[in-house]
Write a protein that holds these residues in place. Structure first.
Motif, PDB file in Angstrom:
ATOM      1  N   VAL A   1      -9.715   8.103  -8.422  1.00  0.00           N
ATOM      2  CA  VAL A   1      -9.095   9.068  -7.504  1.00  0.00           C
ATOM      3  C   VAL A   1      -7.607   9.251  -7.783  1.00  0.00           C
ATOM      4  O   VAL A   1      -6.985  10.162  -7.258  1.00  0.00           O
ATOM      5  CB  VAL A   1      -9.233   8.659  -6.027  1.00  0.00           C
ATOM      6  CG1 VAL A   1     -10.570   9.072  -5.479  1.00  0.00           C
ATOM      7  CG2 VAL A   1      -8.955   7.198  -5.829  1.00  0.00           C
TER       8      VAL A   1
ATOM      9  N   ASP B   1       0.829  -1.202   0.000  1.00  0.00           N
ATOM     10  CA  ASP B   1       0.000   0.000   0.000  1.00  0.00           C
ATOM     11  C   ASP B   1       0.865   1.254   0.000  1.00  0.00           C
ATOM     12  O   ASP B   1       0.977   1.940   1.008  1.00  0.00           O
ATOM     13  CB  ASP B   1      -0.899   0.023   1.254  1.00  0.00           C
ATOM     14  CG  ASP B   1      -1.956  -1.056   1.198  1.00  0.00           C
ATOM     15  OD1 ASP B   1      -2.463  -1.315   0.089  1.00  0.00           O
ATOM     16  OD2 ASP B   1      -2.255  -1.628   2.257  1.00  0.00           O
ATOM     17  N   PRO B   2       1.466   1.563  -1.143  1.00  0.00           N
ATOM     18  CA  PRO B   2       2.361   2.722  -1.162  1.00  0.00           C
ATOM     19  C   PRO B   2       1.591   4.024  -0.950  1.00  0.00           C
ATOM     20  O   PRO B   2       0.525   4.217  -1.527  1.00  0.00           O
ATOM     21  CB  PRO B   2       2.967   2.670  -2.570  1.00  0.00           C
ATOM     22  CG  PRO B   2       2.010   1.885  -3.367  1.00  0.00           C
ATOM     23  CD  PRO B   2       1.333   0.929  -2.442  1.00  0.00           C
ATOM     24  N   THR B   3       2.118   4.883  -0.096  1.00  0.00           N
ATOM     25  CA  THR B   3       1.467   6.162   0.146  1.00  0.00           C
ATOM     26  C   THR B   3       2.547   7.195   0.422  1.00  0.00           C
ATOM     27  O   THR B   3       3.696   6.839   0.678  1.00  0.00           O
ATOM     28  CB  THR B   3       0.459   6.059   1.316  1.00  0.00           C
ATOM     29  OG1 THR B   3      -0.137   7.325   1.538  1.00  0.00           O
ATOM     30  CG2 THR B   3       1.120   5.606   2.597  1.00  0.00           C
TER      31      THR B   3
ATOM     32  N   THR C   1      -3.684   4.256  -5.512  1.00  0.00           N
ATOM     33  CA  THR C   1      -4.109   2.875  -5.289  1.00  0.00           C
ATOM     34  C   THR C   1      -4.279   2.570  -3.813  1.00  0.00           C
ATOM     35  O   THR C   1      -5.032   1.678  -3.448  1.00  0.00           O
ATOM     36  CB  THR C   1      -3.079   1.904  -5.893  1.00  0.00           C
ATOM     37  OG1 THR C   1      -1.790   2.299  -5.426  1.00  0.00           O
ATOM     38  CG2 THR C   1      -3.125   1.928  -7.394  1.00  0.00           C
ATOM     39  N   ALA C   2      -3.564   3.290  -2.938  1.00  0.00           N
ATOM     40  CA  ALA C   2      -3.705   3.072  -1.493  1.00  0.00           C
ATOM     41  C   ALA C   2      -4.249   4.348  -0.875  1.00  0.00           C
ATOM     42  O   ALA C   2      -4.517   5.321  -1.567  1.00  0.00           O
ATOM     43  CB  ALA C   2      -2.358   2.696  -0.886  1.00  0.00           C
ATOM     44  N   GLY C   3      -4.434   4.348   0.439  1.00  0.00           N
ATOM     45  CA  GLY C   3      -4.938   5.529   1.122  1.00  0.00           C
ATOM     46  C   GLY C   3      -3.921   6.660   1.077  1.00  0.00           C
ATOM     47  O   GLY C   3      -2.738   6.454   0.818  1.00  0.00           O
ATOM     48  N   THR C   4      -4.398   7.881   1.285  1.00  0.00           N
ATOM     49  CA  THR C   4      -3.509   9.034   1.361  1.00  0.00           C
ATOM     50  C   THR C   4      -3.779   9.740   2.683  1.00  0.00           C
ATOM     51  O   THR C   4      -4.712   9.380   3.403  1.00  0.00           O
ATOM     52  CB  THR C   4      -3.794  10.034   0.233  1.00  0.00           C
ATOM     53  OG1 THR C   4      -5.064  10.646   0.475  1.00  0.00           O
ATOM     54  CG2 THR C   4      -3.816   9.353  -1.117  1.00  0.00           C
TER      55      THR C   4
ATOM     56  N   ARG D   1      -2.328  16.424  -7.240  1.00  0.00           N
ATOM     57  CA  ARG D   1      -2.958  15.129  -7.489  1.00  0.00           C
ATOM     58  C   ARG D   1      -3.931  15.278  -8.649  1.00  0.00           C
ATOM     59  O   ARG D   1      -4.601  16.300  -8.784  1.00  0.00           O
ATOM     60  CB  ARG D   1      -3.684  14.627  -6.242  1.00  0.00           C
ATOM     61  CG  ARG D   1      -2.735  14.206  -5.112  1.00  0.00           C
ATOM     62  CD  ARG D   1      -3.502  13.629  -3.943  1.00  0.00           C
ATOM     63  NE  ARG D   1      -2.633  13.266  -2.826  1.00  0.00           N
ATOM     64  CZ  ARG D   1      -2.029  12.093  -2.685  1.00  0.00           C
ATOM     65  NH1 ARG D   1      -2.182  11.155  -3.606  1.00  0.00           N
ATOM     66  NH2 ARG D   1      -1.251  11.842  -1.639  1.00  0.00           N
TER      67      ARG D   1
END
Ligand code: SF4
Ligand code: SF4
Ligand code: SF4
Lengths: 230, 314
Positions: free
Chosen positions: B226, A43-45, B229-232, A51
Motif C-alpha cells: 500500500v 506510526d508516522p502519518t 507503514t502506518a495508517g492514513t 500516493r
C-alpha cells in the motif's frame, strides 16, 4: 480546457519521487501545510496528495509488477463537489481543476466519502479537507520559465512517466498519448468521468523459464540435452 | 466505514424525535375517537424537540472545523447535507408556531388552517428524515448505501421509534388505547420488514472490483504494497472492518432488540391496567436495537477506496 495528467504505467518505476515533490511543493503552497503527525515517531502519518501503490498482475510466469501513482482525477462529474454543503469544494469552469476553499470548509468529510479514488485527505490539525491542486500555483505562474509551468510531480519524475496537459485539445501531448497507447480511466462504471488517464503496460514477451516436461519422450530428450551440455 | 458515535447518536435520536413529532402532529390534525388533550400534545412535542435538538447538536461534534458550520446551507441546489441542514433549521419556526397555537388552546382538528399547519409540521419532519437518508443514499462510492432502501429505512425506523415513544408517553399521562399501541406495533413490523429486505439486498457483493479500479480487467490483480507503514486518513476513515460472524451476530441482536421484543411486549405483555412499565421496556429495547442497527449501517458499508487497499470487490 480540461487539464489533467497522464500516467504511464509502463515506465513508472515506483520511486515515489512524484509524491515527495508534491509534498515538498504543496506544503508551502496555497493549500499547505500538508500536516504530518508523529513524523519521527512509531506510526508516522500525514496528508499526501499523491500516493503510490504496487500491484502484481497475472500469475507467475505471466506476471508483472505495476507501480500505481494516484492523485485527484479532476473528474468531469465530480460528486465530491456536488455533495459539499458549504460550497468549499468547487470545480473551475475555465480549466476543470477541482479545488477546496480552505476558508469555507467545515471538515465534514462528506466529499472524501464521495470520492472513489481516495484523493481527499482531512488535515487533522487544521480541520479542513485537502487535495491535489494540479499545482494551480505553478502552472499559471508567469514568474516561472515557460517549460517549468508544470505540476511538481510531472517536473520531477525521473522515468518521465507523468505528463500534464489539456485533454480538450486533440493535438496536445496528453491527448495524443492517450489515443496512441489506449489510455484507460479508473472505475469508469461509477460515472465520475475522471480526466487523469493511465497508459497500460506494453505487452512484452515473458522471460523464458524452464518448464518441467511431463511427456516421457520429451523428458528423455531433456535429460539427454542436459547430459550433452554438461 | 468507521462508525462515529456522534453520527449514530444524531441519526437515532433526531430520527426518533422527528418520528414522534410527525405522529403527534398528524394525529392531532384528525378528529379521532380518542383525542389528545392540549397538555398531552404539548408534552409530546416538547420531548420530540429535546430529542431533535440534542441530536442536531451532537451532529456538529463530528465536524473537524465547526466554526464554518453556518456555511452548511450554501449548496442546497446539489447537496443533500445542505438540504438536510436547511430543512432542520426551517422546521423550528414551523413547529414553534404549531406548539404556540396548541399552547394557546387551539384544537388542531378544529380549523382548516390549524389542521393544515399540523399536517405541514408532520410531513416536514418526515421529509427531514428522508434527506438524512439521502445523504448516505446519494454516495455512489458505497454500494450498501446507494439504494432506495436507505432513506426508506431511515423514515420507517424514525416513525417506529416515534410511534413507540408516542404510546409510552401517552400511557404515562393516563390514557393510551389498545388500538394506538397496536398501530405502534404495526410500525415495528413494517420497519422490520424493510430492514430485513435491506440485509438481504446488500448480501452479495456486486460493486466495482480491483480490476475496474486499476483498469486491468483481463488479469488477476493483487495488491503487493500500500505504500505506507502506518495508517492514513483513508484507512482510518474507510478501512473499518468487522469479522463476518460478528456482523451476523449483531444483526440478530438488532433484530431481536429492535423489532422482536417490542412487538412481543405489545402483543402479549400488555394487560388491562397500567402498562407504563411494559411500554417503557419496549421503548428502551427498540432504542437499543436501532442503535445497534445504526452502528451496523456504518460498519457494514464498504467504500470502494478499499479496492486500493487490497479488497478484491466492494
Ligand atoms: S478524484 Fe475524487 S476528489 Fe478528485 S475530482 Fe474526482 S471525485 Fe473529486
Ligand atoms: S469536508 Fe469541507 S470540502 Fe468536504 S464536503 Fe465538507 S465542507 Fe465541503
Ligand atoms: S499535480 Fe501537483 S498537487 Fe497534484 S499530485 Fe502532482 S504535484 Fe501533487
Amino acid at each position: 480546457m480540461k487539464l489533467g495528467l497522464v500516467v504511464d504505467l509502463d515506465t513508472c518505476v515506483g520511486c515515489n519521487a512524484c509524491a515527495v515533490a508534491c509534498k515538498q511543493w504543496n506544503t508551502s503552497g496555497t493549500t499547505g501545510p500538508l500536516t504530518d503527525l508523529e513524523p519521527y515517531g512509531k506510526d508516522p502519518t500525514g496528508v499526501w496528495f499523491n500516493r503510490i501503490r504496487n500491484y502484481e498482475l497475472g500469475d507467475y510466469p505471466d506476471n508483472k509488477t505495476v507501480h500505481f501513482p494516484m492523485s485527484c482525477m479532476h473528474c468531469e462529474d465530480a460528486a465530491c463537489v456536488t455533495v459539499c454543503p458549504t460550497g468549499a469544494s468547487y470545480k473551475r469552469e475555465e480549466d476543470g481543476i477541482v479545488l477546496v476553499d480552505q476558508d469555507k470548509c467545515m471538515g465534514c468529510n462528506l466529499c472524501a466519502w464521495a470520492c472513489p479514488y481516495g484523493a481527499r485527505e482531512l488535515d487533522p490539525e487544521e480541520g479542513v479537507m485537502k487535495k491535489c491542486t494540479l499545482c494551480v500555483d505553478r502552472i499559471y505562474d508567469e514568474a516561472l520559465p515557460e517549460d517549468e509551468r508544470q505540476p511538481a510531480c510531472v517536473m520531477t519524475c525521473p522515468a518521465h512517466a507523468r505528463f500534464f496537459g489539456d485533454f480538450d485539445d486533440p493535438n496536445s501531448e496528453v491527448s495524443r498519448l492517450s489515443r496512441e497507447r489506449g489510455g484507460e480511466h479508473l472505475m469508469p462504471e461509477l460515472g465520475y468521468k475522471p480526466v487523469n488517464t493511465y497508459l497500460p503496460p506494453r505487452n512484452k514477451p515473458n522471460i523464458p523459464t524452464y518448464k518441467n516436461e511431463t511427456n516421457p519422450i520429451e523428458k528423455v530428450k531433456d535429460w539427454v540435452n542436459r547430459l550433452v551440455a554438461r | 466505514m468507521h462508525p462515529a458515535f456522534s453520527v449514530i447518536f444524531f441519526t437515532v435520536t433526531s430520527g426518533a424525535g422527528y418520528g414522534l413529532i410527525a405522529i403527534t402532529a398528524i394525529y392531532s390534525a384528525f378528529d379521532f375517537s380518542q383525542p389528545m388533550t392540549g397538555a398531552q400534545t404539548l408534552m409530546l412535542s416538547a420531548v420530540a424537540l429535546v430529542l431533535i435538538t440534542s441530536g442536531l447538536i451532537s451532529s456538529t461534534f463530528h465536524l473537524a472545523n465547526p466554526k464554518n458550520a453556518w456555511r452548511a446551507f450554501s449548496r442546497v441546489r446539489t447537496s443533500w447535507l445542505a438540504r438536510e441542514g436547511l430543512l432542520a433549521i426551517l422546521f423550528y419556526p414551523i413547529v414553534m408556531l404549531y406548539v404556540y397555537l396548541v399552547w394557546r388552546g387551539v384544537d388542531a382538528s378544529s380549523s382548516t388552517a390549524m389542521t393544515t399547519l399540523a399536517l405541514i409540521t408532520g410531513v416536514w419532519a418526515i421529509v427531514t428524515v428522508f434527506s438524512t437518508g439521502m445523504i448516505y443514499a446519494s454516495l455512489k462510492t458505497i454500494r450498501q448505501w446507494n439504494n432506495a432502501l436507505t432513506p426508506v429505512n431511515y423514515i420507517s425506523l424514525g416513525l417506529m421509534l416515534g410511534g413507540l415513544l408516542f404510546s409510552w408517553l401517552l400511557s404515562l399521562s393516563g390514557n393510551v388505547s389498545a388500538n394506538l399501541t397496536m398501530v405502534a406495533s404495526y410500525m415495528v413490523v413494517i420497519a422490520a420488514t424493510i430492514k430485513i429486505v435491506y440485509f438481504f439486498w446488500i448480501g452479495t457483493p456486486a460493486g466495482p472490483t480491483i480490476n475496474t479500479a486499476t483498469s486491468f480487467t483481463a488479469r488477476t490483480v493483487r495488491l503487493l504494497d500500500v505504500g505506507h507503514t502506518a495508517g492514513t486518513f483513508l484507512t482510518d476513515e474507510f478501512g473499518y472492518q468487522v469479522a463476518r460472524d460478528r456482523l451476523v451476530a449483531l444483526r440478530w441482536i438488532a433484530i431481536i432488540l429492535g423489532f422482536v421484543l417490542p412487538s412481543l411486549i405489545i402483543w402479549f405483555g400488555l394487560g388491562e391496567g397500567d402498562n407504563t412499565l411494559m411500554l417503557g421496556a419496549a421503548v428502551i429495547s427498540a432504542f437499543a436495537g436501532v442503535a445497534v442497527e445504526r452502528w451496523l449501517f456504518f460498519a457494514e458499508a464498504r467504500h470502494v477506496v478499499n479496492l486500493y487497499h487490497g479488497a478484491q470487490q466492494c
